[in-house]
Design a protein around this motif. Structure first.
Motif, PDB file in Angstrom:
ATOM      1  N   GLY A 170      -4.306   2.511   6.247  1.00 35.79           N
ATOM      2  CA  GLY A 170      -5.452   2.784   5.397  1.00 35.79           C
ATOM      3  C   GLY A 170      -6.714   2.072   5.838  1.00 35.79           C
ATOM      4  O   GLY A 170      -7.728   2.084   5.122  1.00 35.79           O
ATOM      5  N   ARG A 221       0.859  -1.178   0.000  1.00 38.39           N
ATOM      6  CA  ARG A 221       0.000   0.000   0.000  1.00 38.39           C
ATOM      7  C   ARG A 221       0.898   1.231   0.000  1.00 38.39           C
ATOM      8  O   ARG A 221       1.731   1.405   0.884  1.00 38.39           O
ATOM      9  CB  ARG A 221      -0.889   0.031   1.244  1.00 38.39           C
ATOM     10  CG  ARG A 221      -1.677   1.329   1.381  1.00 38.39           C
ATOM     11  CD  ARG A 221      -2.495   1.402   2.659  1.00 38.39           C
ATOM     12  NE  ARG A 221      -3.241   2.655   2.705  1.00 38.39           N
ATOM     13  CZ  ARG A 221      -2.865   3.747   3.377  1.00 38.39           C
ATOM     14  NH1 ARG A 221      -1.728   3.733   4.062  1.00 38.39           N
ATOM     15  NH2 ARG A 221      -3.607   4.830   3.360  1.00 38.39           N
ATOM     16  N   HIS A 243      -3.681   5.905   9.744  1.00 41.76           N
ATOM     17  CA  HIS A 243      -2.989   6.691   8.715  1.00 41.76           C
ATOM     18  C   HIS A 243      -2.028   5.804   7.934  1.00 41.76           C
ATOM     19  O   HIS A 243      -1.903   5.910   6.711  1.00 41.76           O
ATOM     20  CB  HIS A 243      -2.207   7.841   9.352  1.00 41.76           C
ATOM     21  CG  HIS A 243      -3.044   8.941   9.908  1.00 41.76           C
ATOM     22  ND1 HIS A 243      -3.681   9.867   9.121  1.00 41.76           N
ATOM     23  CD2 HIS A 243      -3.346   9.258  11.198  1.00 41.76           C
ATOM     24  CE1 HIS A 243      -4.345  10.724   9.889  1.00 41.76           C
ATOM     25  NE2 HIS A 243      -4.154  10.381  11.154  1.00 41.76           N
ATOM     26  N   TYR A 255       2.314   4.623   0.756  1.00 40.06           N
ATOM     27  CA  TYR A 255       2.134   5.471   1.940  1.00 40.06           C
ATOM     28  C   TYR A 255       3.369   6.335   2.125  1.00 40.06           C
ATOM     29  O   TYR A 255       4.495   5.831   2.166  1.00 40.06           O
ATOM     30  CB  TYR A 255       1.907   4.634   3.193  1.00 40.06           C
ATOM     31  CG  TYR A 255       1.919   5.464   4.463  1.00 40.06           C
ATOM     32  CD1 TYR A 255       0.845   6.293   4.772  1.00 40.06           C
ATOM     33  CD2 TYR A 255       3.009   5.447   5.324  1.00 40.06           C
ATOM     34  CE1 TYR A 255       0.855   7.081   5.914  1.00 40.06           C
ATOM     35  CE2 TYR A 255       3.029   6.219   6.477  1.00 40.06           C
ATOM     36  CZ  TYR A 255       1.951   7.034   6.763  1.00 40.06           C
ATOM     37  OH  TYR A 255       1.970   7.821   7.901  1.00 40.06           O
ATOM     38  N   HIS A 305       4.966   8.906   4.753  1.00 39.48           N
ATOM     39  CA  HIS A 305       4.813   9.274   6.158  1.00 39.48           C
ATOM     40  C   HIS A 305       5.019  10.775   6.347  1.00 39.48           C
ATOM     41  O   HIS A 305       5.947  11.371   5.792  1.00 39.48           O
ATOM     42  CB  HIS A 305       5.848   8.505   6.975  1.00 39.48           C
ATOM     43  CG  HIS A 305       5.585   8.523   8.452  1.00 39.48           C
ATOM     44  ND1 HIS A 305       4.357   8.223   8.990  1.00 39.48           N
ATOM     45  CD2 HIS A 305       6.413   8.782   9.512  1.00 39.48           C
ATOM     46  CE1 HIS A 305       4.431   8.297  10.305  1.00 39.48           C
ATOM     47  NE2 HIS A 305       5.661   8.638  10.650  1.00 39.48           N
TER      48      HIS A 305
END
Length: 382
Positions: A290, A78, A287, A80, A82
């Motif tokens: 997801g 996924r 966060h 992401y 940060h």
């Protein structure tokens, strides 16, 4: 008879166990004193059904195509990126690492270009003839005020030492930017395992040649589980019964909470740089993952001098003590020392994976399958 006994089911141990089993067809026994695989990256569903990281947030990022490709065999990803905010004593939230937005918000400025921000830093920077400590790194770049605001208190909490007592590598890990990039990392690959870290480790260790024993201490089985060679990923000083003394580590304690609200904070992690609170950061897992859920779970982190070893303490005297253990490791036959604890390095997850893959290549070159081999000490990137 196992060909290999692997001590530790974290990244170093799991990557090597899978390679030894699948590429060399050798029998591997993996033991871990904890009740689970995955090491500090272990994640699980809490009582509310929210996926949390038991040992604090682990965000995967790497510039290595080889590391990313290897782990992609065992997980979907996924995307992401940060983001971290720092909550100051007055409640103000500003991006961390320091960037143009941080400077503008903190000083009520309207700087618009990188050149303007660099000029701002230059007017406040203090000349340091030789940069040796973590304090030197920051004050020579951005000056005393930003150092006091963002680094000194946080570092004192995290390490139990003033930045002036720590190697420059500690604060050098956190860049200072002149643009408005608010990502914590800028690596090429920034992802989270789509099904979680534990699922990735389960797939990695799911091989007929691999036997996994959790809740098992190495000392309890070293004489009862026959094996030809050993992979050690625990603290190197522990392996040698602290012959030269104890290598210092910092530990962490965690307070997990679930709140009856959808969100707790605007980003995955909020840092608390001031010493007015004892925790260093609060992370909110939805966060990162997801996951959709009406509630949310968070974790407060409290640095500690006691507990499981997490971070080698980078000071010259500790590096000198480690060198003594490194010499013992290099001279120990049939044992390979791999990972953050075994090589006393403050490595990220991808660096440990790279080190494990490099160690496997060295094993391939030095040890014929199903025969005794020599001792080796792993170095990152070899």
């Amino acid at each position: 008879m196992f060909d290999w006994l692997v001590v530790g089911a974290g990244f170093a141990g799991a990557v090597l166990a899978e390679r030894l089993a699948s590429e060399r067809g050798e029998r591997v026994c993996v033991v871990d004193r904890r009740d689970h695989i995955g090491g500090n990256a272990y994640d699980e569903l809490d009582a509310a059904g929210i996926l949390i990281h038991r040992y604090g947030p682990h965000i995967f990022h790497t510039n290595s195509d080889a590391v990313f490709s290897h782990l992609s065999r065992f997980t979907r990803w996924r995307a992401y990126q940060h983001r971290v905010l720092a909550r100051l004593a007055d409640g103000m939230l500003v991006p961390m690492p320091i960037n143009r937005t941080t400077v503008n918000r903190l000083h009520r400025l309207s700087l618009t270009t990188e050149a303007e921000v660099e000029d701002f830093f230059a007017t406040r920077a203090e000349p340091v003839p030789v940069i040796r400590t973590s304090e030197d790194v920051v004050v020579s770049r951005v000056g005393r005020q930003l150092y006091e605001t963002f680094f000194r208190g946080y570092t004192r909490k995290q390490w139990g030492l003033d930045p002036s007592e720590l190697d420059r590598s500690v604060t050098a890990r956190v860049p200072t930017r002149a643009d408005d990039d608010d990502r914590y990392f800028t690596d090429t690959h920034q992802f989270m395992p789509a099904d979680g870290y534990t699922a990735m480790f389960q797939r990695m260790l799911d091989h007929p040649n691999i036997t996994v024993m959790t809740g098992t201490d190495y000392k309890a089985v070293r004489d009862t589980v026959p094996h030809r060679r050993l992979i050690w990923t625990g603290p190197v000083d522990e392996f040698f019964d602290h012959r030269y003394g104890v290598l210092p580590y910092r530990s962490l304690a965690f307070r997990h909470e679930t709140h009856d609200q959808e969100w707790f904070q605007p980003v995955g992690t909020v840092n608390y740089p001031g010493e007015e609170v004892p925790w260093t950061r609060v992370s909110e897992y939805k966060h990162l993952t997801g996951q959709a859920h009406p509630k949310t779970s968070i974790t407060y982190e409290y640095p500690s001098a006691e507990g499981d070893p997490y971070y080698p303490v980078p000071r010259p005297e500790n590096a000198a003590l480690y060198k003594k253990y490194e010499a013992l490791a290099d001279a120990t036959p049939n044992v390979w020392f791999v990972g953050r604890l075994a090589t006393y390095r403050y490595y990220n997850m991808d660096q440990v994976v790279a080190q494990a893959l490099a160690t496997f290549r060295r094993i391939e070159a030095a040890v014929p399958p199903h025969s005794a081999g020599g001792a080796r000490h792993a170095a990152a990137g070899e």
